[in-house]
Write a protein that holds these residues in place. Sequence first.
Motif, PDB file in Angstrom:
ATOM      1  N   GLU A 159       0.839  -1.210   0.000  1.00  0.00           N
ATOM      2  CA  GLU A 159       0.000   0.000   0.000  1.00  0.00           C
ATOM      3  C   GLU A 159       0.865   1.248   0.000  1.00  0.00           C
ATOM      4  O   GLU A 159       0.565   2.233  -0.688  1.00  0.00           O
ATOM      5  N   LYS A 162       2.326   1.816  -3.403  1.00  0.00           N
ATOM      6  CA  LYS A 162       1.279   2.303  -4.313  1.00  0.00           C
ATOM      7  C   LYS A 162       1.026   3.782  -4.078  1.00  0.00           C
ATOM      8  O   LYS A 162       0.905   4.569  -5.024  1.00  0.00           O
ATOM      9  N   ASN A 163       0.949   4.162  -2.791  1.00  0.00           N
ATOM     10  CA  ASN A 163       0.717   5.568  -2.443  1.00  0.00           C
ATOM     11  C   ASN A 163       1.868   6.457  -2.924  1.00  0.00           C
ATOM     12  O   ASN A 163       1.657   7.597  -3.345  1.00  0.00           O
ATOM     13  N   THR A 167       7.894   1.311  -7.590  1.00  0.00           N
ATOM     14  CA  THR A 167       7.963  -0.146  -7.705  1.00  0.00           C
ATOM     15  C   THR A 167       9.247  -0.606  -7.023  1.00  0.00           C
ATOM     16  O   THR A 167      10.336  -0.110  -7.342  1.00  0.00           O
TER      17      THR A 167
END
Length: 259
Positions: A159, A162-163, A167
């Motif tokens: 998470e 993603k925030n 990668t």
Amino acid sequence: MRRFALIAGGLLAVAVAGCSSSSSSSAPSTGSSAPATGTITVFAAASLTEAFTQIGKQFQAAHKGDTVKFSFGPSSGLEAQITSGAPADVFASASPGTMQDVVSAGDASNPQNFAKNIMEVAGPPSNPAKVTSVNDLAKKSVKVALCQSQVPCGEVAAEVFKNAGITVKPVTLQPDVKSVLTQVETNNVDAGMVYVTDVMAAGSKVKGVTIPASDNASTLYPIATISSSKHESIAQAFVNYVLSPAGQQVLTAAGFEKP
């Protein structure tokens, strides 16, 4: 008449003896009303190791005769053990999802959230890779350790990435957060994604890098007694202690937040 009196006296003695016997046979029941004592096994997320060890000591001091044994590990692994029939009395998970799996299997009910945790980057004190932000973990030159994807610390780390819009390709995937921390402490990696509580517990063994609130992610910790517990009253007493001001004080001191 004398013979009759002797017989009557004998019968009276038998009756008295019978009453005395009946009274003595009921005496042990008073002892059975004493508080039950025993040993409970608490399955708890690895990130709770330090805090729950302290809570366990305090609980035992407050409940003389009761003993708490812990089995720490990845929440997903503990959940699998419980639903497979492993003997446990209490489950404290680092993920509402794994707790729900236990509830759905009929092995627990009415879980209560008792803490919240957020992520932090941990690196060796010397910081050889010059990691100053979570974004640096995306660099190919930085060796990163993460939890396996099915483990709560792995899910929460995903998470965060993603925030942050990055990668990260780890060089190793570990079974729980303490294993990630060990990889950092032994200089096997340049950084690892752990909880703020793990950085606090490690002290000078690691260097923490704070993750901005806009990028960070959190997880809740639910706790519940196990339905098959043979020491239900003690198990519930332990849950109550974790939720009590005394238990919450230990958790706060360890870096956990209120749920």
